[in-house]
Each structure stands twice: as C-alpha cells, then as structure tokens.
Motif scaffolding. Structure first.
Motif, PDB file in Angstrom:
ATOM      1  N   ASP A 110       0.825  -1.208   0.000  1.00  0.00           N
ATOM      2  CA  ASP A 110       0.000   0.000   0.000  1.00  0.00           C
ATOM      3  C   ASP A 110       0.860   1.259   0.000  1.00  0.00           C
ATOM      4  O   ASP A 110       0.548   2.234  -0.681  1.00  0.00           O
ATOM      5  CB  ASP A 110      -0.927   0.026   1.221  1.00  0.00           C
ATOM      6  CG  ASP A 110      -1.983  -1.061   1.174  1.00  0.00           C
ATOM      7  OD1 ASP A 110      -2.261  -1.579   0.071  1.00  0.00           O
ATOM      8  OD2 ASP A 110      -2.529  -1.403   2.239  1.00  0.00           O
ATOM      9  N   TRP A 112       3.865   1.550  -1.210  1.00  0.00           N
ATOM     10  CA  TRP A 112       4.580   1.679  -2.479  1.00  0.00           C
ATOM     11  C   TRP A 112       3.655   1.931  -3.660  1.00  0.00           C
ATOM     12  O   TRP A 112       4.097   2.379  -4.715  1.00  0.00           O
ATOM     13  CB  TRP A 112       5.409   0.417  -2.745  1.00  0.00           C
ATOM     14  CG  TRP A 112       6.677   0.391  -1.970  1.00  0.00           C
ATOM     15  CD1 TRP A 112       6.954  -0.333  -0.855  1.00  0.00           C
ATOM     16  CD2 TRP A 112       7.866   1.134  -2.248  1.00  0.00           C
ATOM     17  NE1 TRP A 112       8.215  -0.083  -0.427  1.00  0.00           N
ATOM     18  CE2 TRP A 112       8.797   0.812  -1.270  1.00  0.00           C
ATOM     19  CE3 TRP A 112       8.221   2.053  -3.249  1.00  0.00           C
ATOM     20  CZ2 TRP A 112      10.082   1.373  -1.241  1.00  0.00           C
ATOM     21  CZ3 TRP A 112       9.485   2.603  -3.213  1.00  0.00           C
ATOM     22  CH2 TRP A 112      10.395   2.259  -2.224  1.00  0.00           C
ATOM     23  N   GLU A 113       2.371   1.645  -3.504  1.00  0.00           N
ATOM     24  CA  GLU A 113       1.410   1.666  -4.604  1.00  0.00           C
ATOM     25  C   GLU A 113       1.462   2.930  -5.462  1.00  0.00           C
ATOM     26  O   GLU A 113       1.455   2.860  -6.686  1.00  0.00           O
ATOM     27  CB  GLU A 113       0.001   1.479  -4.040  1.00  0.00           C
ATOM     28  CG  GLU A 113      -1.073   1.393  -5.080  1.00  0.00           C
ATOM     29  CD  GLU A 113      -2.419   1.128  -4.442  1.00  0.00           C
ATOM     30  OE1 GLU A 113      -3.355   1.875  -4.750  1.00  0.00           O
ATOM     31  OE2 GLU A 113      -2.519   0.187  -3.631  1.00  0.00           O
ATOM     32  N   ASP A 114       1.496   4.075  -4.855  1.00  0.00           N
ATOM     33  CA  ASP A 114       1.452   5.330  -5.596  1.00  0.00           C
ATOM     34  C   ASP A 114       2.827   5.919  -5.877  1.00  0.00           C
ATOM     35  O   ASP A 114       2.937   7.026  -6.392  1.00  0.00           O
ATOM     36  CB  ASP A 114       0.601   6.357  -4.846  1.00  0.00           C
ATOM     37  CG  ASP A 114      -0.855   5.934  -4.776  1.00  0.00           C
ATOM     38  OD1 ASP A 114      -1.316   5.255  -5.720  1.00  0.00           O
ATOM     39  OD2 ASP A 114      -1.520   6.254  -3.780  1.00  0.00           O
ATOM     40  N   SER A 115       3.862   5.185  -5.545  1.00  0.00           N
ATOM     41  CA  SER A 115       5.218   5.673  -5.745  1.00  0.00           C
ATOM     42  C   SER A 115       5.699   5.391  -7.166  1.00  0.00           C
ATOM     43  O   SER A 115       5.347   4.385  -7.767  1.00  0.00           O
ATOM     44  CB  SER A 115       6.156   4.981  -4.753  1.00  0.00           C
ATOM     45  OG  SER A 115       7.502   5.188  -5.104  1.00  0.00           O
ATOM     46  N   GLU A 116       6.524   6.264  -7.685  1.00  0.00           N
ATOM     47  CA  GLU A 116       7.115   6.021  -9.008  1.00  0.00           C
ATOM     48  C   GLU A 116       8.124   4.875  -8.957  1.00  0.00           C
ATOM     49  O   GLU A 116       8.514   4.353  -9.999  1.00  0.00           O
ATOM     50  CB  GLU A 116       7.769   7.288  -9.549  1.00  0.00           C
ATOM     51  CG  GLU A 116       8.926   7.796  -8.711  1.00  0.00           C
ATOM     52  CD  GLU A 116       9.471   9.114  -9.202  1.00  0.00           C
ATOM     53  OE1 GLU A 116      10.695   9.262  -9.212  1.00  0.00           O
ATOM     54  OE2 GLU A 116       8.673  10.002  -9.569  1.00  0.00           O
ATOM     55  N   ALA A 118       7.477   1.972  -7.327  1.00  0.00           N
ATOM     56  CA  ALA A 118       6.754   0.753  -6.947  1.00  0.00           C
ATOM     57  C   ALA A 118       7.221  -0.456  -7.741  1.00  0.00           C
ATOM     58  O   ALA A 118       7.436  -1.532  -7.173  1.00  0.00           O
ATOM     59  CB  ALA A 118       5.255   0.955  -7.115  1.00  0.00           C
ATOM     60  N   ASP A 119       7.385  -0.312  -9.052  1.00  0.00           N
ATOM     61  CA  ASP A 119       7.823  -1.439  -9.869  1.00  0.00           C
ATOM     62  C   ASP A 119       9.235  -1.870  -9.494  1.00  0.00           C
ATOM     63  O   ASP A 119       9.531  -3.072  -9.426  1.00  0.00           O
ATOM     64  CB  ASP A 119       7.759  -1.098 -11.361  1.00  0.00           C
ATOM     65  CG  ASP A 119       6.327  -0.989 -11.863  1.00  0.00           C
ATOM     66  OD1 ASP A 119       5.414  -1.547 -11.215  1.00  0.00           O
ATOM     67  OD2 ASP A 119       6.124  -0.343 -12.908  1.00  0.00           O
TER      68      ASP A 119
END
Length: 133
Positions: A110, A112-116, A118-119
C-alpha cells in the motif's frame, strides 16, 4: 534520519534492524520471519514487513555470498562469518515471509502503490525471492 529506498536496507526500520542481526544472529532472522508469519496477526505493519525483507536479504547473502545489498559494514562482516549450513533451514520461512509482505493485509504494498518506484521495489523483491529459491 529518515531513509527510504527500494533496497532491503534503504529504510530506517531495516537499517536499525541490522544491528540486531549482528548482535543476535540467527535468532534475529527467525524472529523477523515468525512475526511476519504470525497467524494471529491479520495486518502486517510496515516496520515488521521491512524487518522481514531485511532478514530475507541477510539470509540470501549468507546462502549465496552476495552482500551487495547490505549497506552496513558490521552486517556484511557477520554474514561473511556465518555458516550457511546453520541457516539453510530458514529458507522456507523467508520465502513465506516475503509472500506475506507482498500479499493482501500487508502495509508495504500500500505504501509503495502510488510511488514512481513501486515497480522497482517489486522487482527487487522478486530478485530476492529468486536468490532464496
């Protein structure tokens, strides 16, 4: 100090946890996995998730000899002195703990979800899972 990055030790909780591993060794690793896998814990908080990932990275470093993800010199020294045969039994727990960290009911995905990044974070965990398998 607030540390945040995609690597297993690029966060404050894991950076502090490195000292516990150096002090308590295999016990600290097993404890991090046990907390992450506690069936009575419906939600895995970020700190416990970070500790489980750091423990898994440390175990992988012991088993493979690759210490490149370890940011603490004392932890690298501990890993180099550790006997892989004494820690191999933790491999399954580490894999299960990583699954828990990535799964539902875990705070880290959650966060990391909106972080650039995340991948990149997920890719690093996949690298870690491959190192442990």
């Amino acid at each position: 100090m607030i540390a945040w990055g995609v690597g297993p030790f690029q966060n404050e909780a894991a950076a502090e946890y490195a000292a516990e591993i150096v002090q308590d060794g295999a016990y600290a690793l097993a404890e991090a996995f046990d907390v992450a896998l506690d069936p009575d814990n419906d939600y895995l908080e970020a700190e416990e998730g970070h500790r489980a990932v750091a423990a898994a990275e440390t175990l992988a470093a012991v088993l493979t000899g690759d210490t490149s993800a370890l940011t603490d010199a004392a932890l690298r020294a501990w890993v180099q002195d550790a006997d892989p045969a004494e820690l191999t039994h933790l491999r399954g727990h580490a894999m299960e703990a990583l699954e828990r960290v990535l799964g539902p009911g875990s705070e880290l995905p959650d966060l990391w979800e909106d972080s650039e990044d995340a991948d990149a974070w997920r890719e690093d965990l996949q690298r870690l899972r491959a190192a442990l398998s």
